[in-house]
Design a protein around this motif. Structure first.
Motif, PDB file in Angstrom:
ATOM      1  N   PRO A 141      11.083  26.584 -39.412  1.00 46.45           N
ATOM      2  CA  PRO A 141       9.910  26.279 -39.770  1.00 46.45           C
ATOM      3  C   PRO A 141       9.454  25.131 -38.474  1.00 46.45           C
ATOM      4  CG  PRO A 141      11.199  25.991 -41.945  1.00 46.45           C
ATOM      5  CD  PRO A 141      12.251  26.043 -41.157  1.00 46.45           C
ATOM      6  N   GLN A 142       8.305  24.990 -38.784  1.00 43.80           N
ATOM      7  CA  GLN A 142       8.232  23.930 -37.884  1.00 43.80           C
ATOM      8  C   GLN A 142       7.770  22.816 -38.542  1.00 43.80           C
ATOM      9  OE1 GLN A 142       5.543  25.649 -34.449  1.00 43.80           O
ATOM     10  NE2 GLN A 142       7.104  26.491 -33.928  1.00 43.80           N
ATOM     11  N   TYR A 199       6.094  22.630 -47.474  1.00 42.50           N
ATOM     12  CA  TYR A 199       4.660  22.881 -47.150  1.00 42.50           C
ATOM     13  C   TYR A 199       4.220  23.763 -47.044  1.00 42.50           C
ATOM     14  CZ  TYR A 199       5.292  18.156 -45.692  1.00 42.50           C
ATOM     15  OH  TYR A 199       6.419  16.633 -45.488  1.00 42.50           O
ATOM     16  N   VAL A 200       2.688  24.366 -48.003  1.00 40.11           N
ATOM     17  CA  VAL A 200       1.845  24.839 -47.456  1.00 40.11           C
ATOM     18  C   VAL A 200       0.207  24.915 -47.334  1.00 40.11           C
ATOM     19  CG1 VAL A 200       0.995  24.738 -50.306  1.00 40.11           C
ATOM     20  CG2 VAL A 200       1.080  27.523 -49.464  1.00 40.11           C
ATOM     21  N   TRP A 255      -1.807  32.460 -46.794  1.00 45.02           N
ATOM     22  CA  TRP A 255      -1.178  31.303 -46.961  1.00 45.02           C
ATOM     23  C   TRP A 255       0.163  31.231 -46.523  1.00 45.02           C
ATOM     24  CZ3 TRP A 255      -2.765  26.772 -49.002  1.00 45.02           C
ATOM     25  CH2 TRP A 255      -4.617  27.054 -49.794  1.00 45.02           C
ATOM     26  N   VAL A 256       0.729  30.188 -46.375  1.00 46.75           N
ATOM     27  CA  VAL A 256       1.893  29.909 -44.991  1.00 46.75           C
ATOM     28  C   VAL A 256       2.452  29.207 -45.470  1.00 46.75           C
ATOM     29  CG1 VAL A 256       3.132  29.629 -42.612  1.00 46.75           C
ATOM     30  CG2 VAL A 256       1.068  30.901 -43.193  1.00 46.75           C
ATOM     31  N   GLU A 310       7.714  30.797 -51.059  1.00 47.39           N
ATOM     32  CA  GLU A 310       6.704  31.845 -50.620  1.00 47.39           C
ATOM     33  C   GLU A 310       6.671  33.078 -51.982  1.00 47.39           C
ATOM     34  OE1 GLU A 310       6.716  34.507 -46.548  1.00 47.39           O
ATOM     35  OE2 GLU A 310       8.323  34.154 -47.357  1.00 47.39           O
ATOM     36  N   SER A 311       7.571  33.221 -52.629  1.00 47.87           N
ATOM     37  CA  SER A 311       7.114  33.771 -53.886  1.00 47.87           C
ATOM     38  C   SER A 311       5.917  33.253 -54.679  1.00 47.87           C
ATOM     39  CB  SER A 311       8.464  34.908 -54.705  1.00 47.87           C
ATOM     40  OG  SER A 311       8.722  34.881 -55.651  1.00 47.87           O
ATOM     41  N   ILE A 312       6.211  32.230 -55.279  1.00 45.81           N
ATOM     42  CA  ILE A 312       5.453  31.358 -56.649  1.00 45.81           C
ATOM     43  C   ILE A 312       3.849  30.958 -54.912  1.00 45.81           C
ATOM     44  CG2 ILE A 312       4.515  29.347 -57.166  1.00 45.81           C
ATOM     45  CD1 ILE A 312       7.734  28.545 -57.473  1.00 45.81           C
TER      46      ILE A 312
END
Length: 494
Positions: free
Chosen positions: A114-115, A288-289, A296-297, A356-358
């Motif tokens: 990720p960045q 982070y999201v 949503w990333v 990511e699942s949450i």
């Protein structure tokens, strides 16, 4: 008498925890701060380990290359050692159900490097921890004030003894007689020194009772006069919120009583807590999201996930002429570094997949807020990403996610469910939120009782027992209706 010996063959399954697997589990349950401390220890003791940023111009040494060099340096004629860990897959070291995939899953998924967000790091500013200094304690502050006071040696001795007997809340925890005996002075001399210490900041310090502390604070504000002092003499009635009795005792109007109560409530019942004895720890989000193109990333905070690699100079030394002892030392450290790096990569990947699942389960929370939290248990996430439930539990402990609605521990998103009249499930966190909103909207003079709150929730289709309301109220630090009641006529609704 002859003894009969019998030999039996028994088959069974046994979980074997190799040192490598133990390391993986240990890293997984660490917080980012604990991980940083642990990695620094490993960097200090393992010369083959280094941070990637330490040598930005060099390529990272591949694990396959390192192992090839190790095998070449050992030679084909070197004696074998069955006790020495081999380079085979971890699953070969573990029987039955104790494979790497049982802990971390099959590793499948769309995890990629990720960045960082633009605001998560700065190349110019020093690390936050480098700007922090040790917090001044209450004792430090009081001793400094004592040191600048004009006192003789005996008075300074008594004052120091008094300060040493002040607890973290700011109260004097020893009686004057014991202080007098310890310092070889009289109680009268101790009382004189106590008056001096009680004049120090913070106001209210060195008191023996709550009423005395509040009175000292009134004196510092030059408000130590009736009806405020009279109210302090009747703190028990104030705690019971018996305003009729207080109004009768103080002989004042409702407005004057309201003013007196508000002043007393503005005082600090624990003046010493303004000074912390420990340095503040700041939360560094692990992930982070954010919303990107309507989706949503999730992104891993790489600052909280330091990357390590094998030091090329030491690695190249494995191909040189070394003594057997030196070569064994480098090989052991190379193997240890290899497992640590692999465990870190798996840790980062697993945290990403769990987060990511949450986010998938709780997208309504991100969109609309706390009231829309869904009931969620660890098994739901574990099944979703194909890991063991215990792995999901380790990942969600002491790991934090930064969302547009604030920073939350991953465990925050898990809660039990309550069934509505229509059969719909509601998260217990969402129900707590509804209770909080109802209390905020109630009349100050007629606060809702637990029974009334249960009825109001039932009107919204949510069935909650009165005792559950009381439990949630305690969790939310909401006082009972009798303690929430403010001045005015009327009684609590029931």
């Amino acid at each position: 008498m002859a003894l009969g010996l019998e030999l039996k063959l028994r088959m069974g399954q046994q979980l074997v925890m190799t040192p490598q697997l133990q390391m993986a589990i240990k890293l997984l349950q660490m917080s980012s701060l604990e991980l940083a401390d642990y990695l620094q220890e490993e960097l200090d003791k393992n010369p083959l380990l280094e941070r990637e940023e330490d040598r930005p111009d060099e390529d990272v040494v591949g694990m396959s290359e390192m192992l090839a060099n190790e095998r070449a340096s050992e030679g084909s004629n070197s004696p074998s050692n069955e006790d020495e860990p081999s380079e085979r897959n971890l699953s070969e070291d573990l029987p039955v159900d104790a494979s790497w995939s049982d802990i971390y899953g099959d590793g499948s998924g769309s995890f990629s490097a990720p960045q960082n967000f633009d605001n998560t790091s700065s190349s110019e500013a020093p690390p936050l921890e480098n700007t922090l200094v040790r917090n001044e304690t209450l004792t430090d502050y009081l001793l400094w004030q004592l040191g600048v006071s004009a006192l003789n040696e005996k008075e300074r001795l008594i004052g120091t003894a008094i300060i040493d007997a002040i607890d973290d809340n700011g109260y004097l925890s020893a009686d004057l007689q014991s202080i007098a005996e310890m310092t070889g002075t009289t109680v009268e001399e101790v009382e004189d020194a106590l008056v001096l210490v009680q004049s120090f900041e913070p106001a209210g310090v060195a008191a023996r009772t709550l009423a005395e502390s509040l009175l000292l604070q009134l004196k510092s504000r030059k408000q130590a006069h009736p009806p405020f002092t009279t109210l302090l003499e009747n703190l028990e009635d104030l705690a019971r919120r018996d305003f009729r009795k207080l109004k009768r005792i103080l002989k004042i109007t409702d407005e004057e009583l309201q003013e007196a109560v508000e002043l007393i409530q503005s005082l600090n019942p624990k003046p010493g807590l303004a000074f912390g004895s420990e340095q503040t720890n700041y939360i560094a989000p692990d992930v982070y999201v954010r919303k990107q193109d309507g989706q949503w990333v999730v992104e891993v905070n790489t600052d909280a996930m330091p990357k390590l690699r094998i030091n090329r100079e030491y690695d190249n030394a494995l191909n040189g002429r070394l003594s057997a002892q030196d070569k064994r030392f480098l090989q052991d450290n190379a193997r240890s570094a290899q497992w640590l790096i692999k465990s870190l990569e798996q840790r980062s990947s697993t945290i990403y997949r769990v987060a990511e699942s949450i986010v998938r389960f709780q997208s309504n929370f991100l969109e609309y807020g706390r009231e829309h939290l869904k009931p969620l248990i660890l098994k739901d996430v574990a099944d979703d990403i194909g890991v063991h439930e215990s792995t999901a539990s380790r990942v969600t402990s002491n790991k934090y996610i930064h969302t547009p609605r604030g920073i939350f521990e991953l465990k925050y998103f898990f809660s039990s469910s309550l069934v509505s009249q229509s059969g719909e499930n509601h998260s217990s966190e969402a129900v707590k939120f509804k209770i909080q909103k109802l209390v905020e909207s109630e009349s100050p003079s007629r606060p809702y009782s637990d029974e009334k709150l249960a009825k109001l929730l039932k009107d919204q289709g949510i069935i909650v027992a009165r005792r559950t309301i009381a439990k949630y109220r305690d969790i939310l630090n909401i006082p009972s209706s009798s303690r929430r009641k403010q001045l005015g006529s009327g009684s609590s609704e029931s």
